[in-house]
Design a protein around this motif. Structure first.
Motif, mmCIF file in Angstrom:
data_model
loop_
_atom_site.group_PDB
_atom_site.id
_atom_site.type_symbol
_atom_site.label_atom_id
_atom_site.label_comp_id
_atom_site.label_asym_id
_atom_site.label_seq_id
_atom_site.Cartn_x
_atom_site.Cartn_y
_atom_site.Cartn_z
ATOM 1 N N ALA A 180 0.828 -1.347 -0.051
ATOM 2 C CA ALA A 180 0.076 0.033 0.073
ATOM 3 C C ALA A 180 0.966 1.210 -0.208
ATOM 4 N N PHE A 181 0.379 2.061 -0.781
ATOM 5 C CA PHE A 181 1.051 3.647 -0.996
ATOM 6 C C PHE A 181 0.159 4.518 -0.341
ATOM 7 N N PRO A 182 0.649 5.802 0.117
ATOM 8 C CA PRO A 182 -0.297 6.903 0.523
ATOM 9 C C PRO A 182 -1.422 7.081 -0.611
ATOM 10 N N GLY A 183 -2.642 7.709 -0.170
ATOM 11 C CA GLY A 183 -3.575 8.058 -1.394
ATOM 12 C C GLY A 183 -4.409 7.082 -1.772
ATOM 13 N N GLY A 184 -4.293 5.645 -1.140
ATOM 14 C CA GLY A 184 -5.079 4.760 -1.554
ATOM 15 C C GLY A 184 -4.405 3.810 -2.796
ATOM 16 N N VAL A 185 -3.298 4.164 -3.263
ATOM 17 C CA VAL A 185 -2.636 3.445 -4.209
ATOM 18 C C VAL A 185 -2.024 2.134 -3.728
ATOM 19 N N MET A 186 -2.325 1.045 -4.400
ATOM 20 C CA MET A 186 -2.070 -0.241 -4.322
ATOM 21 C C MET A 186 -1.143 -1.091 -5.126
ATOM 22 N N LEU A 187 0.023 -1.321 -4.651
ATOM 23 C CA LEU A 187 0.788 -2.352 -5.830
ATOM 24 C C LEU A 187 0.482 -3.687 -5.665
ATOM 25 N N THR A 188 0.221 -4.423 -6.825
ATOM 26 C CA THR A 188 0.197 -5.956 -6.784
ATOM 27 C C THR A 188 0.949 -6.476 -7.729
ATOM 28 N N ARG A 189 1.554 -7.531 -7.545
ATOM 29 C CA ARG A 189 2.734 -8.172 -8.464
ATOM 30 C C ARG A 189 2.229 -9.458 -8.563
ATOM 31 N N TYR A 190 2.178 -10.052 -9.664
ATOM 32 C CA TYR A 190 1.752 -11.219 -10.181
ATOM 33 C C TYR A 190 2.844 -11.951 -10.944
ATOM 34 N N GLU A 191 3.119 -13.177 -11.084
ATOM 35 C CA GLU A 191 4.116 -13.826 -11.929
ATOM 36 C C GLU A 191 3.140 -14.629 -12.665
ATOM 37 N N THR A 192 3.421 -14.799 -13.987
ATOM 38 C CA THR A 192 2.745 -15.733 -14.828
ATOM 39 C C THR A 192 3.103 -17.392 -14.347
ATOM 40 N N ARG A 193 2.016 -18.073 -14.198
ATOM 41 C CA ARG A 193 2.292 -19.352 -13.886
ATOM 42 C C ARG A 193 2.366 -20.304 -15.213
ATOM 43 N N ARG A 194 3.553 -20.808 -15.199
ATOM 44 C CA ARG A 194 4.039 -21.370 -16.624
ATOM 45 C C ARG A 194 3.764 -22.816 -16.331
ATOM 46 N N ARG A 195 3.334 -23.644 -17.657
ATOM 47 C CA ARG A 195 3.236 -24.982 -17.609
ATOM 48 C C ARG A 195 4.396 -25.763 -17.439
#
Length: 198
Positions: A180-195
């Motif tokens: 979470a960052f100030p001002g209601g900003v949200m970081l979400t990081r996702y990695e691609t699930r490889r077969r």
């Protein structure tokens, strides 16, 4: 193999720019809504960690019209000076069939973007960042993106340029970080699930 990361500021309804290429929403409004210095430093550190940045034409033109001289402007803050230096030093590739030259630490590719990105991924070096809706969309559809770094701002704009491209099939992801960052900003990081290959 190099990692390819697509990260941008995004509205809560999923747009990287509002109608008319308006990105004014990312600055926030009012004294308590702007994510400010903390988020700017996060983006600066990402630039510093990037081995190669891949840009579409529009994003390249926006960045290159501002950052090469931004650190030399009177009154530039230390964080701006640092970001400008990091951005200038970062190797860049611009993909476009409508411009004929780029400058600075940059190379122009006018041919098949997916083929070139595939070739670059197969090489050695640090992580690559990709930016620009059209370019990132092509890489997304080709299954080349390894990580999504979504910096969501608490604003709805109702239309514009979407972060995610239309896809032919599902892409499964693993959540690897939230912040979470100030001002209601949200970081979400996702990695691609490889077969896994058998």
């Amino acid at each position: 193999m190099r990692k390819l990361i697509f990260g941008m500021n995004v509205t809560l309804d999923g747009y990287i720019a509002a109608t008319g290429d308006d990105i004014g929403w990312s600055a926030g409004e009012g004294p308590d809504s702007s994510p400010g210095d903390e988020l700017f430093q996060w983006w600066s550190d990402r630039v510093d960690a990037t081995g190669l940045a891949l840009y579409g034409r529009k994003l390249w033109q926006a960045m290159s019209s501002h950052w090469p001289a931004a650190g030399e402007r009177p009154g530039a803050a230390p964080a701006e000076i640092e970001y400008a230096r990091r951005w200038r030093d970062m190797p860049k590739v611009v993909f476009s069939s409508t411009i004929d030259k780029v400058d600075g630490n940059t190379r122009l590719v006018t041919g098949d973007a997916v083929a070139e990105i595939t070739r670059l991924k197969a090489g050695d070096g640090g992580p690559m960042d990709i930016g620009g809706a059209t370019l990132a969309g092509a890489a997304m559809r080709a299954g080349l993106i390894d990580e999504y770094a979504i910096v969501t701002h608490a604003v709805l704009v109702g239309g514009g340029t979407p972060f995610f491209a239309a896809l032919d099939g599902w892409v499964n992801l693993n959540l690897v970080e939230t912040r979470a960052f100030p001002g209601g900003v949200m970081l979400t990081r996702y990695e691609t699930r490889r077969r896994r290959s058998r």
